[in-house]
Design a protein around this motif. Structure first.
Motif, PDB file in Angstrom:
ATOM      1  N   VAL A   1       0.305   7.986  10.758  1.00 15.88           N
ATOM      2  CA  VAL A   1       0.411   7.116   9.589  1.00 15.88           C
ATOM      3  C   VAL A   1      -0.828   7.338   8.724  1.00 15.88           C
ATOM      4  CG1 VAL A   1       0.588   4.733   8.766  1.00 15.88           C
ATOM      5  CG2 VAL A   1       1.685   5.396  10.919  1.00 15.88           C
ATOM      6  N   TYR A   2      -0.604   7.527   7.425  1.00 18.07           N
ATOM      7  CA  TYR A   2      -1.686   7.744   6.472  1.00 18.07           C
ATOM      8  C   TYR A   2      -1.618   6.674   5.391  1.00 18.07           C
ATOM      9  CZ  TYR A   2      -1.563  12.395   8.554  1.00 18.07           C
ATOM     10  OH  TYR A   2      -1.573  13.439   9.441  1.00 18.07           O
ATOM     11  N   GLU A   3      -2.788   6.357   4.843  1.00 16.24           N
ATOM     12  CA  GLU A   3      -2.857   5.406   3.737  1.00 16.24           C
ATOM     13  C   GLU A   3      -3.527   6.101   2.558  1.00 16.24           C
ATOM     14  OE1 GLU A   3      -4.613   0.962   2.691  1.00 16.24           O
ATOM     15  OE2 GLU A   3      -4.931   1.802   4.663  1.00 16.24           O
ATOM     16  N   ARG A   4      -3.024   5.839   1.380  1.00 20.57           N
ATOM     17  CA  ARG A   4      -3.607   6.431   0.178  1.00 20.57           C
ATOM     18  C   ARG A   4      -4.890   5.668  -0.161  1.00 20.57           C
ATOM     19  NH1 ARG A   4      -1.073   5.928  -5.604  1.00 20.57           N
ATOM     20  NH2 ARG A   4      -2.730   6.916  -6.756  1.00 20.57           N
ATOM     21  N   ARG A   5      -6.008   6.401  -0.164  1.00 23.04           N
ATOM     22  CA  ARG A   5      -7.314   5.801  -0.437  1.00 23.04           C
ATOM     23  C   ARG A   5      -8.058   6.621  -1.481  1.00 23.04           C
ATOM     24  NH1 ARG A   5      -8.836   5.246   5.790  1.00 23.04           N
ATOM     25  NH2 ARG A   5      -7.433   3.553   6.336  1.00 23.04           N
ATOM     26  N   PHE A   6      -8.966   5.950  -2.156  1.00 24.40           N
ATOM     27  CA  PHE A   6      -9.803   6.606  -3.156  1.00 24.40           C
ATOM     28  C   PHE A   6     -10.734   7.590  -2.467  1.00 24.40           C
ATOM     29  CE2 PHE A   6     -13.662   6.713  -5.816  1.00 24.40           C
ATOM     30  CZ  PHE A   6     -13.105   7.169  -6.994  1.00 24.40           C
ATOM     31  N   SER A   7     -10.811   8.809  -2.984  1.00 26.71           N
ATOM     32  CA  SER A   7     -11.674   9.838  -2.424  1.00 26.71           C
ATOM     33  C   SER A   7     -12.862  10.045  -3.355  1.00 26.71           C
ATOM     34  CB  SER A   7     -10.900  11.144  -2.254  1.00 26.71           C
ATOM     35  OG  SER A   7     -11.752  12.171  -1.838  1.00 26.71           O
TER      36      SER A   7
ATOM     37  N   LYS B   1       0.839  -1.199   0.000  1.00 27.81           N
ATOM     38  CA  LYS B   1       0.000   0.000   0.000  1.00 27.81           C
ATOM     39  C   LYS B   1       0.873   1.249   0.000  1.00 27.81           C
ATOM     40  CE  LYS B   1      -4.089  -1.960   0.667  1.00 27.81           C
ATOM     41  NZ  LYS B   1      -5.277  -1.721  -0.095  1.00 27.81           N
ATOM     42  N   VAL B   2       0.349   2.323  -0.579  1.00 27.75           N
ATOM     43  CA  VAL B   2       1.035   3.616  -0.534  1.00 27.75           C
ATOM     44  C   VAL B   2       0.658   4.295   0.765  1.00 27.75           C
ATOM     45  CG1 VAL B   2       1.270   5.874  -1.625  1.00 27.75           C
ATOM     46  CG2 VAL B   2       1.079   3.836  -3.043  1.00 27.75           C
ATOM     47  N   ILE B   3       1.667   4.695   1.530  1.00 29.27           N
ATOM     48  CA  ILE B   3       1.425   5.311   2.833  1.00 29.27           C
ATOM     49  C   ILE B   3       2.204   6.615   2.949  1.00 29.27           C
ATOM     50  CG2 ILE B   3       1.006   3.084   3.940  1.00 29.27           C
ATOM     51  CD1 ILE B   3       3.762   3.384   5.303  1.00 29.27           C
ATOM     52  N   GLY B   4       1.844   7.385   3.950  1.00 28.13           N
ATOM     53  CA  GLY B   4       2.570   8.586   4.320  1.00 28.13           C
ATOM     54  C   GLY B   4       2.859   8.535   5.800  1.00 28.13           C
ATOM     55  N   LEU B   5       4.038   8.950   6.184  1.00 22.74           N
ATOM     56  CA  LEU B   5       4.430   8.960   7.590  1.00 22.74           C
ATOM     57  C   LEU B   5       4.821  10.382   7.976  1.00 22.74           C
ATOM     58  CD1 LEU B   5       6.813   5.846   7.601  1.00 22.74           C
ATOM     59  CD2 LEU B   5       4.407   5.902   8.264  1.00 22.74           C
ATOM     60  N   ASP B   6       4.125  10.961   8.959  1.00 21.91           N
ATOM     61  CA  ASP B   6       4.529  12.252   9.497  1.00 21.91           C
ATOM     62  C   ASP B   6       5.719  12.013  10.420  1.00 21.91           C
ATOM     63  OD1 ASP B   6       2.605  13.685   8.160  1.00 21.91           O
ATOM     64  OD2 ASP B   6       1.234  13.825   9.863  1.00 21.91           O
ATOM     65  N   ILE B   7       6.772  12.767  10.223  1.00 20.71           N
ATOM     66  CA  ILE B   7       8.019  12.584  10.975  1.00 20.71           C
ATOM     67  C   ILE B   7       8.104  13.630  12.083  1.00 20.71           C
ATOM     68  CG2 ILE B   7      10.535  12.487  10.784  1.00 20.71           C
ATOM     69  CD1 ILE B   7       9.067  10.275   9.244  1.00 20.71           C
ATOM     70  N   ASN B   8       8.478  13.196  13.292  1.00 20.45           N
ATOM     71  CA  ASN B   8       8.629  14.121  14.423  1.00 20.45           C
ATOM     72  C   ASN B   8      10.049  14.708  14.442  1.00 20.45           C
ATOM     73  OD1 ASN B   8      10.278  12.138  15.575  1.00 20.45           O
ATOM     74  ND2 ASN B   8       8.629  11.324  16.852  1.00 20.45           N
ATOM     75  N   ASP B   9      10.326  15.553  15.420  1.00 15.42           N
ATOM     76  CA  ASP B   9      11.626  16.227  15.501  1.00 15.42           C
ATOM     77  C   ASP B   9      12.784  15.244  15.674  1.00 15.42           C
ATOM     78  OD1 ASP B   9      10.482  18.717  15.201  1.00 15.42           O
ATOM     79  OD2 ASP B   9      10.306  19.092  17.363  1.00 15.42           O
TER      80      ASP B   9
END
Length: 161
Positions: free
Chosen positions: A108-114, A39-47
């Protein structure tokens, strides 16, 4: 002329349908569940993650986006496709694999159909096709009049005696 208008309308419709089929995808929160590999994901990175990953990715990353290769209890292995920077920039990557520890990730985010974005895009596309088609059908409003030859000597026919 009528077939030309139909041809243009069909082409524009095909483009609109293709855009709708591609659809709009958006990164949406996973709600605590870990997406499955592939799956295509996005990760927000902390300091702490920016400091730790700064040597290999740069110090201003806010989000890492890519295809999840593997995940375990301590880290994600991602084939990175893009880095989103703190000040709005973006770096394109080509699937290089990077290990990101879970302690460096805030969301954590997942790429989903909108569906809503796709519907808005489809409505805009249909509106554009209708507008262009109505302009092509209406034309400019000018009537073409045939040009008749002038009354010069070389255009007049005379009977031979």
């Amino acid at each position: 002329m009528r077939s030309n208008v139909r041809s243009v309308a069909l082409r524009l419709s095909a483009v609109g349908v293709a855009m709708t089929l591609v659809g709009c995808y958006a990164l949406q929160p996973t709600g605590g569940t870990v997406p499955e590999p592939g799956k295509v994901i996005g990760l927000d990175i902390n300091d702490a993650g920016r400091v730790a990953l700064g040597g290999s990715m740069g110090p201003e990353i806010s989000q890492v986006e890519g295809r999840l290769v593997q995940s375990d209890n301590t880290e994600y292995l991602i084939g990175v496709t893009a880095l989103h920077l703190l000040r709005g920039g973006e770096q394109v990557w080509h699937g290089e694999e990077v290990h990101v520890k879970k302690e460096y990730v805030t969301s954590v985010y997942e790429r989903r159909f909108s569906a809503s974005r796709s519907a808005a895009l489809a409505a805009a596309g249909i509106g554009a096709v209708a507008y262009i088609a109505s302009r092509a059908i209406a034309g400019s409003g000018a009537i073409d009049t045939p040009i008749s030859p002038g009354d010069t000597g070389h255009t007049n026919r005379r009977r031979r005696p």
